[in-house]
Design an enzyme around this catalytic site. Structure first.
Site, PDB file in Angstrom:
ATOM      1  N   HIS A   6     -20.819   9.428  34.260  1.00  0.00           N
ATOM      2  CA  HIS A   6     -21.941  10.184  33.689  1.00  0.00           C
ATOM      3  C   HIS A   6     -22.827   9.153  32.996  1.00  0.00           C
ATOM      4  O   HIS A   6     -22.428   8.550  32.003  1.00  0.00           O
ATOM      5  CB  HIS A   6     -21.376  11.201  32.686  1.00  0.00           C
ATOM      6  CG  HIS A   6     -22.384  12.006  31.943  1.00  0.00           C
ATOM      7  ND1 HIS A   6     -23.021  13.097  32.490  1.00  0.00           N
ATOM      8  CD2 HIS A   6     -22.848  11.889  30.671  1.00  0.00           C
ATOM      9  CE1 HIS A   6     -23.820  13.629  31.581  1.00  0.00           C
ATOM     10  NE2 HIS A   6     -23.739  12.910  30.480  1.00  0.00           N
ATOM     11  N   VAL A  32     -15.339  10.840  22.572  1.00  0.00           N
ATOM     12  CA  VAL A  32     -14.094  10.540  23.293  1.00  0.00           C
ATOM     13  C   VAL A  32     -12.889  11.078  22.529  1.00  0.00           C
ATOM     14  O   VAL A  32     -11.892  11.478  23.124  1.00  0.00           O
ATOM     15  CB  VAL A  32     -13.968   9.015  23.529  1.00  0.00           C
ATOM     16  CG1 VAL A  32     -12.550   8.575  23.743  1.00  0.00           C
ATOM     17  CG2 VAL A  32     -14.817   8.601  24.710  1.00  0.00           C
ATOM     18  N   MET A  38     -13.257  13.571  28.560  1.00  0.00           N
ATOM     19  CA  MET A  38     -14.036  12.325  28.478  1.00  0.00           C
ATOM     20  C   MET A  38     -13.055  11.165  28.307  1.00  0.00           C
ATOM     21  O   MET A  38     -12.407  11.035  27.280  1.00  0.00           O
ATOM     22  CB  MET A  38     -15.014  12.395  27.306  1.00  0.00           C
ATOM     23  CG  MET A  38     -15.975  11.254  27.201  1.00  0.00           C
ATOM     24  SD  MET A  38     -17.099  11.569  25.802  1.00  0.00           S
ATOM     25  CE  MET A  38     -18.224  10.219  25.969  1.00  0.00           C
ATOM     26  N   TYR A  73     -17.045  19.042  29.299  1.00  0.00           N
ATOM     27  CA  TYR A  73     -17.703  18.202  28.296  1.00  0.00           C
ATOM     28  C   TYR A  73     -19.048  18.796  27.871  1.00  0.00           C
ATOM     29  O   TYR A  73     -19.335  18.905  26.682  1.00  0.00           O
ATOM     30  CB  TYR A  73     -17.886  16.803  28.895  1.00  0.00           C
ATOM     31  CG  TYR A  73     -18.901  15.909  28.256  1.00  0.00           C
ATOM     32  CD1 TYR A  73     -18.631  15.252  27.062  1.00  0.00           C
ATOM     33  CD2 TYR A  73     -20.129  15.673  28.874  1.00  0.00           C
ATOM     34  CE1 TYR A  73     -19.565  14.390  26.495  1.00  0.00           C
ATOM     35  CE2 TYR A  73     -21.050  14.807  28.318  1.00  0.00           C
ATOM     36  CZ  TYR A  73     -20.771  14.179  27.135  1.00  0.00           C
ATOM     37  OH  TYR A  73     -21.688  13.331  26.576  1.00  0.00           O
ATOM     38  N   HIS A  76     -18.541  21.764  25.671  1.00  0.00           N
ATOM     39  CA  HIS A  76     -17.649  21.587  24.523  1.00  0.00           C
ATOM     40  C   HIS A  76     -18.461  21.640  23.220  1.00  0.00           C
ATOM     41  O   HIS A  76     -19.523  21.021  23.116  1.00  0.00           O
ATOM     42  CB  HIS A  76     -16.925  20.242  24.638  1.00  0.00           C
ATOM     43  CG  HIS A  76     -15.794  20.091  23.683  1.00  0.00           C
ATOM     44  ND1 HIS A  76     -15.986  19.826  22.342  1.00  0.00           N
ATOM     45  CD2 HIS A  76     -14.456  20.175  23.868  1.00  0.00           C
ATOM     46  CE1 HIS A  76     -14.823  19.738  21.747  1.00  0.00           C
ATOM     47  NE2 HIS A  76     -13.879  19.954  22.651  1.00  0.00           N
TER      48      HIS A  76
END
Length: 105
Positions: A6, A32, A38, A73, A76
């Site tokens: 990404h 992270v 991730m 992600y 989130h």
């Protein structure tokens, strides 16, 4: 499936201080620790001598195990909260997701 990268290319708004940029980068890197899908995060600034950057100054690279991981992600809560503040500081942004392919010599 397979690993997915990404990439986010960014140009911060004029007037964004280096301290603000540094704090935003720390916040991005910290995702992270909050978003399980991730797997890694790296970043850097443009150092090209070709002058083809089109104004983009920063590159952010995140690694995920799948495109589904990127979807997780994006939705989130930690990413949503971070992205709202981060994107507000950008003059330009470009996002590309891709699956790396090795080339046999």
């Amino acid at each position: 499936m397979g690993e997915v990268k990404h990439l986010l290319l960014a140009k911060f708004k004029d007037g964004t201080s280096q301290e603000q940029i540094d704090n935003l980068i720390k916040g991005y890197a910290n995702l992270v620790n909050h978003v399980e899908t991730m797997k890694s995060f790296r970043w850097g600034t443009d150092v090209s001598i070709e002058n083809l950057h089109q104004g983009f100054t920063h590159v952010f690279e995140s690694t995920f195990e799948s495109t589904e991981g990127i979807a997780t992600y994006i939705s989130h809560p930690a990413h949503v909260e971070f992205a709202n503040g981060f994107l507000a500081q950008l003059d330009k942004v470009l996002v590309v997701d891709y699956k790396p392919t090795a080339v046999d010599p």
